[in-house]
Design a protein around this motif. Structure first.
Motif, PDB file in Angstrom:
ATOM      1  N   PRO A 163       0.821  -1.206   0.000  1.00  0.00           N
ATOM      2  CA  PRO A 163       0.000   0.000   0.000  1.00  0.00           C
ATOM      3  C   PRO A 163       0.858   1.261   0.000  1.00  0.00           C
ATOM      4  O   PRO A 163       1.966   1.267   0.543  1.00  0.00           O
ATOM      5  N   ILE A 164       0.344   2.315  -0.628  1.00  0.00           N
ATOM      6  CA  ILE A 164       0.975   3.630  -0.609  1.00  0.00           C
ATOM      7  C   ILE A 164      -0.011   4.562   0.077  1.00  0.00           C
ATOM      8  O   ILE A 164      -1.149   4.719  -0.378  1.00  0.00           O
ATOM      9  N   LEU A 165       0.411   5.163   1.182  1.00  0.00           N
ATOM     10  CA  LEU A 165      -0.444   6.069   1.932  1.00  0.00           C
ATOM     11  C   LEU A 165       0.010   7.507   1.731  1.00  0.00           C
ATOM     12  O   LEU A 165       1.200   7.810   1.860  1.00  0.00           O
ATOM     13  N   ARG A 166      -0.927   8.378   1.422  1.00  0.00           N
ATOM     14  CA  ARG A 166      -0.650   9.809   1.295  1.00  0.00           C
ATOM     15  C   ARG A 166      -0.514  10.391   2.699  1.00  0.00           C
ATOM     16  O   ARG A 166      -1.361  10.155   3.566  1.00  0.00           O
ATOM     17  N   VAL A 167       0.559  11.148   2.924  1.00  0.00           N
ATOM     18  CA  VAL A 167       0.769  11.811   4.208  1.00  0.00           C
ATOM     19  C   VAL A 167       1.036  13.292   3.971  1.00  0.00           C
ATOM     20  O   VAL A 167       1.515  13.686   2.908  1.00  0.00           O
ATOM     21  N   GLU A 168       0.699  14.116   4.945  1.00  0.00           N
ATOM     22  CA  GLU A 168       0.925  15.554   4.822  1.00  0.00           C
ATOM     23  C   GLU A 168       2.285  15.969   5.350  1.00  0.00           C
ATOM     24  O   GLU A 168       2.881  16.911   4.855  1.00  0.00           O
ATOM     25  N   ASP A 169       2.791  15.301   6.373  1.00  0.00           N
ATOM     26  CA  ASP A 169       4.083  15.624   6.981  1.00  0.00           C
ATOM     27  C   ASP A 169       4.890  14.337   7.056  1.00  0.00           C
ATOM     28  O   ASP A 169       4.714  13.531   7.976  1.00  0.00           O
ATOM     29  N   LEU A 170       5.770  14.151   6.078  1.00  0.00           N
ATOM     30  CA  LEU A 170       6.513  12.887   5.976  1.00  0.00           C
ATOM     31  C   LEU A 170       7.358  12.617   7.213  1.00  0.00           C
ATOM     32  O   LEU A 170       7.437  11.485   7.670  1.00  0.00           O
ATOM     33  N   GLU A 171       7.951  13.648   7.789  1.00  0.00           N
ATOM     34  CA  GLU A 171       8.792  13.435   8.975  1.00  0.00           C
ATOM     35  C   GLU A 171       7.965  12.976  10.169  1.00  0.00           C
ATOM     36  O   GLU A 171       8.380  12.093  10.918  1.00  0.00           O
ATOM     37  N   ALA A 172       6.775  13.570  10.359  1.00  0.00           N
ATOM     38  CA  ALA A 172       5.899  13.140  11.457  1.00  0.00           C
ATOM     39  C   ALA A 172       5.465  11.691  11.250  1.00  0.00           C
ATOM     40  O   ALA A 172       5.448  10.900  12.200  1.00  0.00           O
ATOM     41  N   SER A 173       5.122  11.346  10.018  1.00  0.00           N
ATOM     42  CA  SER A 173       4.716   9.968   9.721  1.00  0.00           C
ATOM     43  C   SER A 173       5.877   9.000   9.891  1.00  0.00           C
ATOM     44  O   SER A 173       5.700   7.899  10.420  1.00  0.00           O
ATOM     45  N   ARG A 174       7.051   9.396   9.455  1.00  0.00           N
ATOM     46  CA  ARG A 174       8.243   8.546   9.630  1.00  0.00           C
ATOM     47  C   ARG A 174       8.450   8.241  11.110  1.00  0.00           C
ATOM     48  O   ARG A 174       8.640   7.084  11.494  1.00  0.00           O
ATOM     49  N   ARG A 175       8.409   9.273  11.941  1.00  0.00           N
ATOM     50  CA  ARG A 175       8.601   9.068  13.385  1.00  0.00           C
ATOM     51  C   ARG A 175       7.530   8.141  13.954  1.00  0.00           C
ATOM     52  O   ARG A 175       7.829   7.255  14.756  1.00  0.00           O
ATOM     53  N   TYR A 176       6.280   8.350  13.558  1.00  0.00           N
ATOM     54  CA  TYR A 176       5.185   7.534  14.091  1.00  0.00           C
ATOM     55  C   TYR A 176       5.359   6.068  13.703  1.00  0.00           C
ATOM     56  O   TYR A 176       5.251   5.180  14.550  1.00  0.00           O
ATOM     57  N   TYR A 177       5.605   5.812  12.437  1.00  0.00           N
ATOM     58  CA  TYR A 177       5.716   4.424  11.987  1.00  0.00           C
ATOM     59  C   TYR A 177       6.962   3.731  12.550  1.00  0.00           C
ATOM     60  O   TYR A 177       6.925   2.539  12.858  1.00  0.00           O
ATOM     61  N   ILE A 178       8.047   4.470  12.721  1.00  0.00           N
ATOM     62  CA  ILE A 178       9.282   3.860  13.221  1.00  0.00           C
ATOM     63  C   ILE A 178       9.296   3.795  14.752  1.00  0.00           C
ATOM     64  O   ILE A 178       9.489   2.729  15.324  1.00  0.00           O
TER      65      ILE A 178
ATOM     66  N   GLN B 268      -8.127  -1.335  16.407  1.00  0.00           N
ATOM     67  CA  GLN B 268      -7.835  -0.313  15.406  1.00  0.00           C
ATOM     68  C   GLN B 268      -6.961   0.777  16.015  1.00  0.00           C
ATOM     69  O   GLN B 268      -7.121   1.134  17.178  1.00  0.00           O
ATOM     70  N   LEU B 269      -6.061   1.311  15.191  1.00  0.00           N
ATOM     71  CA  LEU B 269      -5.336   2.512  15.571  1.00  0.00           C
ATOM     72  C   LEU B 269      -5.341   3.463  14.394  1.00  0.00           C
ATOM     73  O   LEU B 269      -5.681   3.085  13.276  1.00  0.00           O
ATOM     74  N   GLU B 270      -4.980   4.709  14.669  1.00  0.00           N
ATOM     75  CA  GLU B 270      -4.991   5.737  13.635  1.00  0.00           C
ATOM     76  C   GLU B 270      -3.616   6.386  13.568  1.00  0.00           C
ATOM     77  O   GLU B 270      -2.990   6.640  14.592  1.00  0.00           O
ATOM     78  N   ASP B 271      -3.151   6.666  12.345  1.00  0.00           N
ATOM     79  CA  ASP B 271      -1.859   7.339  12.191  1.00  0.00           C
ATOM     80  C   ASP B 271      -2.080   8.854  12.134  1.00  0.00           C
ATOM     81  O   ASP B 271      -3.219   9.327  12.191  1.00  0.00           O
ATOM     82  N   PRO B 272      -1.009   9.643  12.041  1.00  0.00           N
ATOM     83  CA  PRO B 272      -1.160  11.104  12.065  1.00  0.00           C
ATOM     84  C   PRO B 272      -2.016  11.680  10.935  1.00  0.00           C
ATOM     85  O   PRO B 272      -2.490  12.813  11.042  1.00  0.00           O
ATOM     86  N   ASP B 273      -2.226  10.935   9.865  1.00  0.00           N
ATOM     87  CA  ASP B 273      -3.011  11.421   8.731  1.00  0.00           C
ATOM     88  C   ASP B 273      -4.420  10.845   8.690  1.00  0.00           C
ATOM     89  O   ASP B 273      -5.121  10.987   7.692  1.00  0.00           O
ATOM     90  N   GLY B 274      -4.821  10.174   9.750  1.00  0.00           N
ATOM     91  CA  GLY B 274      -6.165   9.626   9.803  1.00  0.00           C
ATOM     92  C   GLY B 274      -6.329   8.284   9.118  1.00  0.00           C
ATOM     93  O   GLY B 274      -7.451   7.791   8.990  1.00  0.00           O
ATOM     94  N   HIS B 275      -5.239   7.674   8.669  1.00  0.00           N
ATOM     95  CA  HIS B 275      -5.321   6.329   8.111  1.00  0.00           C
ATOM     96  C   HIS B 275      -5.594   5.367   9.272  1.00  0.00           C
ATOM     97  O   HIS B 275      -4.996   5.507  10.347  1.00  0.00           O
ATOM     98  N   VAL B 276      -6.474   4.409   9.060  1.00  0.00           N
ATOM     99  CA  VAL B 276      -6.831   3.453  10.100  1.00  0.00           C
ATOM    100  C   VAL B 276      -6.145   2.125   9.814  1.00  0.00           C
ATOM    101  O   VAL B 276      -6.277   1.572   8.727  1.00  0.00           O
ATOM    102  N   LEU B 277      -5.402   1.646  10.804  1.00  0.00           N
ATOM    103  CA  LEU B 277      -4.744   0.351  10.701  1.00  0.00           C
ATOM    104  C   LEU B 277      -5.459  -0.608  11.637  1.00  0.00           C
ATOM    105  O   LEU B 277      -5.559  -0.357  12.842  1.00  0.00           O
ATOM    106  N   ARG B 278      -6.015  -1.662  11.049  1.00  0.00           N
ATOM    107  CA  ARG B 278      -6.707  -2.692  11.815  1.00  0.00           C
ATOM    108  C   ARG B 278      -5.751  -3.871  11.968  1.00  0.00           C
ATOM    109  O   ARG B 278      -5.361  -4.486  10.984  1.00  0.00           O
ATOM    110  N   PHE B 279      -5.357  -4.181  13.190  1.00  0.00           N
ATOM    111  CA  PHE B 279      -4.478  -5.306  13.474  1.00  0.00           C
ATOM    112  C   PHE B 279      -5.325  -6.444  14.005  1.00  0.00           C
ATOM    113  O   PHE B 279      -6.047  -6.281  14.993  1.00  0.00           O
ATOM    114  N   GLY B 280      -5.246  -7.596  13.349  1.00  0.00           N
ATOM    115  CA  GLY B 280      -6.084  -8.709  13.761  1.00  0.00           C
ATOM    116  C   GLY B 280      -5.373 -10.045  13.709  1.00  0.00           C
ATOM    117  O   GLY B 280      -4.475 -10.262  12.897  1.00  0.00           O
ATOM    118  N   SER B 281      -5.787 -10.919  14.614  1.00  0.00           N
ATOM    119  CA  SER B 281      -5.312 -12.301  14.616  1.00  0.00           C
ATOM    120  C   SER B 281      -6.539 -13.213  14.598  1.00  0.00           C
ATOM    121  O   SER B 281      -7.672 -12.741  14.497  1.00  0.00           O
TER     122      SER B 281
END
Length: 121
Positions: A7-22, A95-108
């Motif tokens: 997937p490719i997610l559009r983000v508004e602040d790449l540095e903020a998203s980088r920090r969040y994901y890492i 469910q969690l949400e990233d800084p751009d409002g993308h929703v990540l559903r983690f499931g087992s």
């Protein structure tokens, strides 16, 4: 033969998203092309593109071995949790949400017992 789906997610602040994901979600940086990066965890990647390639608020389902383990990790690191782990007929997920409002559903796999989760859309 399909080799992978990334997937490719559009983000508004790449540095903020980088920090969040890492830092918050435990992904590693694969590559950095200026306005786009790739991050991965357990050999699965997500691309983040600043200001392009997509819309805000995309939803991703991420299948994991044990949703409780991921939930505890993300909660401890301050992730924005949208819904607590719940049991559904299709999965035990949160469910969690990233800084751009993308929703990540983690499931087992669903847990034994009633599938009485209330889905948050």
């Amino acid at each position: 033969m399909i080799e992978n789906v990334t997937p490719i997610l559009r983000v508004e602040d790449l540095e903020a998203s980088r920090r969040y994901y890492i830092k918050t979600l435990g992904f590693s940086l694969d590559w950095d092309a200026g306005t786009m990066i790739s991050v991965s965890r357990d050999h699965e990647s997500i691309m983040l593109c600043e200001g392009g390639q997509g819309q805000p608020g995309i939803w991703l389902y991420i299948g994991v071995e044990d949703a409780d383990v991921f939930f505890a990790e993300f909660l401890a690191k301050g992730a924005h949790i949208r819904s607590l782990p719940q049991n559904f007929s299709w999965a035990y997920e949160f469910q969690l949400e990233d800084p751009d409002g993308h929703v990540l559903r983690f499931g087992s796999e669903p847990k034994p017992g009633p599938a009485d989760g209330v889905f948050k859309s």
